[in-house]
Motif scaffolding. Structure first.
Motif, PDB file in Angstrom:
ATOM      1  N   GLU A  71      53.211 142.385 116.444  1.00 32.91           N
ATOM      2  CA  GLU A  71      54.217 142.981 115.569  1.00 32.91           C
ATOM      3  C   GLU A  71      53.598 144.050 114.671  1.00 32.91           C
ATOM      4  OE1 GLU A  71      57.344 142.800 115.638  1.00 32.91           O
ATOM      5  OE2 GLU A  71      57.763 141.013 116.833  1.00 32.91           O
ATOM      6  N   GLU A  72      52.407 143.781 114.159  1.00 33.70           N
ATOM      7  CA  GLU A  72      51.726 144.771 113.322  1.00 33.70           C
ATOM      8  C   GLU A  72      51.424 146.040 114.125  1.00 33.70           C
ATOM      9  OE1 GLU A  72      50.810 144.769 110.152  1.00 33.70           O
ATOM     10  OE2 GLU A  72      51.076 142.696 109.492  1.00 33.70           O
ATOM     11  N   LYS A  94      43.212 143.238 110.626  1.00 33.79           N
ATOM     12  CA  LYS A  94      43.905 141.953 110.527  1.00 33.79           C
ATOM     13  C   LYS A  94      43.089 140.771 111.064  1.00 33.79           C
ATOM     14  CE  LYS A  94      47.569 143.833 108.806  1.00 33.79           C
ATOM     15  NZ  LYS A  94      47.971 143.570 107.402  1.00 33.79           N
ATOM     16  N   ALA A 131      54.454 139.133 121.072  1.00 33.80           N
ATOM     17  CA  ALA A 131      55.452 139.456 120.055  1.00 33.80           C
ATOM     18  C   ALA A 131      56.838 139.614 120.667  1.00 33.80           C
ATOM     19  CB  ALA A 131      55.055 140.737 119.323  1.00 33.80           C
ATOM     20  N   SER A 183      47.660 137.568 119.404  1.00 35.96           N
ATOM     21  CA  SER A 183      48.686 136.766 118.726  1.00 35.96           C
ATOM     22  C   SER A 183      49.949 137.596 118.569  1.00 35.96           C
ATOM     23  CB  SER A 183      48.202 136.320 117.347  1.00 35.96           C
ATOM     24  OG  SER A 183      48.116 137.422 116.453  1.00 35.96           O
ATOM     25  N   GLU A 190      51.628 137.834 115.882  1.00 34.63           N
ATOM     26  CA  GLU A 190      51.553 138.504 114.587  1.00 34.63           C
ATOM     27  C   GLU A 190      50.833 139.848 114.710  1.00 34.63           C
ATOM     28  OE1 GLU A 190      52.516 134.440 114.244  1.00 34.63           O
ATOM     29  OE2 GLU A 190      50.698 135.296 115.142  1.00 34.63           O
TER      30      GLU A 190
END
Length: 252
Positions: free
Chosen positions: A236-237, A160, A181, A231, A233
């Motif tokens: 969450e991943e 990512k 997150a 981050s 994001e």
């Protein structure tokens, strides 16, 4: 039956009804309250356990979530102020008592999810004793592959953001992203920095040193990896990817 799956938020009759309806698997996270570098709060592992256990239980279906064991075996972090550690024997006794209690109420499978590196090996070593304590009608399983956890995080960070090398397993880009997150504004982002960097090949020896000589002997700032570039994001991943992997283990 209640839509809630976290046992401590359910009533006793609701839990009884769930068991009667066939919800006989329970997920138990085992975290820690310990230092996580200059930028993260002490409850990283406990909070991660709260979230990850729910995600795993949802993937398994027909499972409830027991209260997280929030304090673990963190003796190797005691050079850093604020760390709270149980003796290994105390930690395992608490886990055993969880098993006995849950089996008594009719759960037929107990799945331990360690979210603190120091809890993995003790839980794996105690698996036979846990199963003996559970009795013939209940089985206990432990997800014990710490290297795989780090590998999952590293894979997400690389895919990512091209930052897989910053994953080291403690207070790094992964755990910092997890906290972003789960809790907006709790990370001291201006204090996120690089710690001890390692390669996958070096990790077994580094873990041995951490457990025998203490965390401060290998990383003065308490970070394994690099906390920069995190981050919400990414967090969450990482939560989703790790929940997928752990649920697949327990679903075997």
């Amino acid at each position: 039956m209640s839509a809630e799956i976290r046992m401590e938020r359910m009533t006793s009759p609701e839990i009884g009804a769930a068991i009667e309806a066939g919800v006989t698997t329970v997920v138990v996270a085992a975290g820690a309250v310990e230092q996580h570098g200059p930028h993260l709060p002490l409850f990283v592992d406990a909070e991660h356990g709260d979230r990850l256990a729910v995600e795993i239980a949802r993937r398994l279906e027909g499972a409830l979530v027991a209260p997280t064991i929030r304090v673990g075996w963190s003796a190797h972090h005691m050079a850093f102020p604020g760390t709270v550690s149980l003796e290994k024997e105390t930690f395992l006794a608490v886990c055993r008592d969880y098993v006995v209690s849950l089996a008594h109420h009719g759960f037929r499978r107990v799945c331990f999810v360690p979210t603190h590196g120091g809890n993995f090996a003790p839980l794996a070593e105690a698996l036979d004793a846990f199963n003996e304590a559970a009795g013939p009608d209940c089985s206990v399983d432990v997800y014990a592959d710490l290297a795989e956890v780090i590998g999952v995080w590293r894979g997400v960070a690389e895919a990512k953001a091209g930052l897989g090398a910053r994953v080291g397993g403690h207070a790094d880009i992964a755990e910092t992203s997890l906290m972003m997150a789960m809790h907006d504004g709790i990370v001291r982002e201006e204090l996120a920095e690089c710690g001890r960097l390692t390669t996958p090949e070096e990790e077994p020896e580094l873990i041995r040193r951490v457990l025998s000589e203490g965390f401060a002997s290998v990383t003065p700032n308490g970070i394994l990896g690099d906390a920069r570039g995190a981050s919400a994001e990414l967090g969450e991943e990482m939560i989703a990817a790790l929940a997928d992997r752990m649920a697949a283990h327990f679903a075997r």
